[in-house]
Design a protein around this motif. Structure first.
Motif: not given
Length: 105
Positions: A31-39, A62-66, A68-74
């Motif tokens: 999860d941590e590396r996924y968020l890093e790679m999304l950013e 937009l796909e990446v922003v969504y 990132i939001a999902n990865a952060r629990g939104m």
């Protein structure tokens, strides 16, 4: 010939690569590396848009922003509601307003 990519890709890309007669090595990220790679992907897609002005890059952003939001629990809906709430409170960018300076009283 092996070509190194080491980057986050959309879910169907490995299958598309295999359907084209190629092989790819993949890894499921933490999860941590996924968020890093999304950013990193967000930065990549924004740069691509700024260089090419290609509207497809906007869809990728937009796909990446969504994601990132999902990865952060939104959820997508929560992100959309937040965007609309901010638009209602502060407006959008439709009127093309460029603020030059503010004088304090």
């Amino acid at each position: 010939m092996i070509k190194k990519y080491n980057k986050l890709v959309r879910d169907k890309i490995p299958k598309i690569i295999e359907e084209n007669g190629q092989m790819c090595e993949t890894e499921i990220l933490s999860d941590e590396r996924y968020l890093e790679m999304l950013e990193l992907k967000l930065s990549e897609e924004c740069t691509e848009y700024q260089i090419d002005k290609n509207t497809e890059a906007l869809a990728d952003i937009l796909e990446v922003v969504y994601a990132i939001a999902n990865a952060r629990g939104m959820t997508d809906g929560e992100l959309d509601r937040l965007r609309l709430a901010k638009a209602n409170k502060n407006g959008r960018y439709k009127d093309k307003i460029f603020i030059k300076e503010v004088t304090e009283w």
